[in-house]
Design an enzyme around this catalytic site. Structure first.
Site, PDB file in Angstrom:
ATOM      1  N   ALA A  52      35.988  45.031  24.883  1.00 32.65           N
ATOM      2  CA  ALA A  52      35.533  44.835  26.267  1.00 32.65           C
ATOM      3  C   ALA A  52      34.173  45.506  26.483  1.00 32.65           C
ATOM      4  CB  ALA A  52      36.563  45.389  27.241  1.00 32.65           C
ATOM      5  N   ASP A 101      49.423  60.254  25.062  1.00 28.85           N
ATOM      6  CA  ASP A 101      49.996  61.376  25.824  1.00 28.85           C
ATOM      7  C   ASP A 101      49.822  61.273  27.341  1.00 28.85           C
ATOM      8  OD1 ASP A 101      50.827  62.565  23.526  1.00 28.85           O
ATOM      9  OD2 ASP A 101      49.189  64.006  23.405  1.00 28.85           O
ATOM     10  N   ARG A 153      78.425  59.750  18.080  1.00 30.16           N
ATOM     11  CA  ARG A 153      77.654  60.896  17.609  1.00 30.16           C
ATOM     12  C   ARG A 153      76.646  61.369  18.656  1.00 30.16           C
ATOM     13  NH1 ARG A 153      75.813  58.970  11.664  1.00 30.16           N
ATOM     14  NH2 ARG A 153      77.538  59.867  10.501  1.00 30.16           N
ATOM     15  N   ARG A 169      52.457  67.267  21.915  1.00 24.53           N
ATOM     16  CA  ARG A 169      52.375  68.684  21.565  1.00 24.53           C
ATOM     17  C   ARG A 169      52.320  69.531  22.830  1.00 24.53           C
ATOM     18  NH1 ARG A 169      48.947  68.638  16.557  1.00 24.53           N
ATOM     19  NH2 ARG A 169      47.389  67.830  17.975  1.00 24.53           N
TER      20      ARG A 169
END
Ligand code: F6P
Length: 336
Positions: free
Chosen positions: A23, A129, A164, A173
């Site tokens: 773009a 993130d 389980r 992080r």
């Protein structure tokens, strides 16, 4: 007057970076600008690794993850010497403005560099993130969430069939964004994130009651109680910055005697075809960044907020983005 610009991708790659480059290049050419593509982020600017891009240079990449310009983490750009060399490249190649495609760390670097050397820098937020303050969402985060969610849906099948507990580690992080979003969308039972204190001690008691900060005792208590109610599977999502899936799974097995498995999704979440949402955001922001440089803007990022294209000064964009941690965490627990 702006005649020649440069574009680079830096930090961790994010799906939709290629759609963004496409773009930027095509919108800039449409405005009669020349576009230099810088390779490997700041490293390429320091080492003059770049080439002139044309309309065809960005053909067939809109649907590809990664970045054709490559990307890197560049400690050298954190030094004055490195930044000076990068500025020499800018001067030598008559670059009038820089478009920086990346996340929080990339914008911190652009903020320092642009102001020191008076180089107009415009950011385009691209990071799985979603770590840019002042904008709703970064390019690539929607894709990463969908990738992690597909994995969690698969894990749910085996968790239910084998009755389980699973601890699934996702990326982040410093941010619990992916963890919170996939925990909600995947109907997961618990989430552990860097923004909320996580206590792994096994004898925690606050005023005689169990604390509602995240702690292993509470998690194990909920699992055992859930078991008694007939709940047969349990998925705990952990952001990598908050703990290790393997350590947590081991402790849960020790504390509950229930079979617990750990899965680390890792870099699987960074690759892959960008979703329609990531691509459309990339295209809108690519155009907006070119317009900003033409208008004489600098030291800011473009972004989308409340459905509108906006700009946010780097100064604010690089501050910690607050998530609605408590509300979302409580919602996850209510829905369990
Ligand atoms: O780009 C962001 C991110 O994916 C974080 O979520 C993660 O902690 C980090 O990058 C991993 O970085 P690297 O790929 O350099 O190990």
């Amino acid at each position: 007057m702006i005649e020649r610009i440069a574009v680079l991708t830096t930090g961790g790659d994010a799906p939709g970076m290629n759609a963004t480059i496409r773009a930027v290049v095509r919108c800039a050419i449409n405005k009669k600008l020349e576009v230099m593509g810088v390779f490997r982020g700041w490293w390429g600017l320091i080492n003059e690794e770049m080439k002139l891009l044309n309309h065809r240079s960005v053909s067939g990449i809109i649907n590809q993850g990664g970045t054709i310009l490559k990307t890197a983490r560049c400690p050298e750009f954190e030094t004055e010497e490195g930044r000076k060399r990068a500025f020499n490249t800018v001067k030598k190649n008559a670059i009038d403005g820089l478009i920086v495609i990346g996340g929080n760390g990339s914008f911190k670097a652009a903020h320092i560099f642009g102001r020191k050397y008076n180089v107009p820098c415009i950011g385009i937020p691209a990071s799985i993130d979603n770590d840019i303050n002042g904008v709703d969402v970064t390019i690539g985060s929607d894709t990463a969430i969908n990738t992690a969610l597909a994995a969690i849906d698969n894990i749910r099948d085996t968790a239910t069939s084998m009755e389980r507990i699973f601890v699934v580690e996702v990326m982040g992080r410093e941010s619990g964004y992916i963890a919170l979003e996939v925990a909600l969308a995947g109907g997961c039972e618990d989430v552990i994130i860097p923004e909320k204190k996580f206590d792994t001690s096994t004898s925690l008691s606050v005023n005689g009651e169990r604390s509602r900060t995240i702690d292993l005792e509470s998690i194990c208590h909920d699992i055992v109680e859930g078991n008694l109610r007939g709940k047969i599977s349990w998925i705990i999502v952990v952001a990598e910055g908050a703990g290790s899936a393997f350590d947590i799974a081991k402790k849960i097995t020790e504390m509950t005697s229930l079979e617990t498995r750990a899965v680390v999704l890792g870099h699987v979440q960074r690759g892959g075809r960008p979703t329609a949402f990531s691509r459309i955001l990339a295209i809108n922001l690519g155009e907006a960044a070119v317009e900003c440089l033409l208008k004489g803007d600098s030291d800011k990022t473009v972004g989308m907020r409340d459905g509108k294209i906006i700009t946010v000064d780097f100064e604010l964009a690089i501050t910690k983005k607050e998530l609605e941690v408590d509300r979302l965490y409580n919602l996850i627990k209510v829905l369990t």
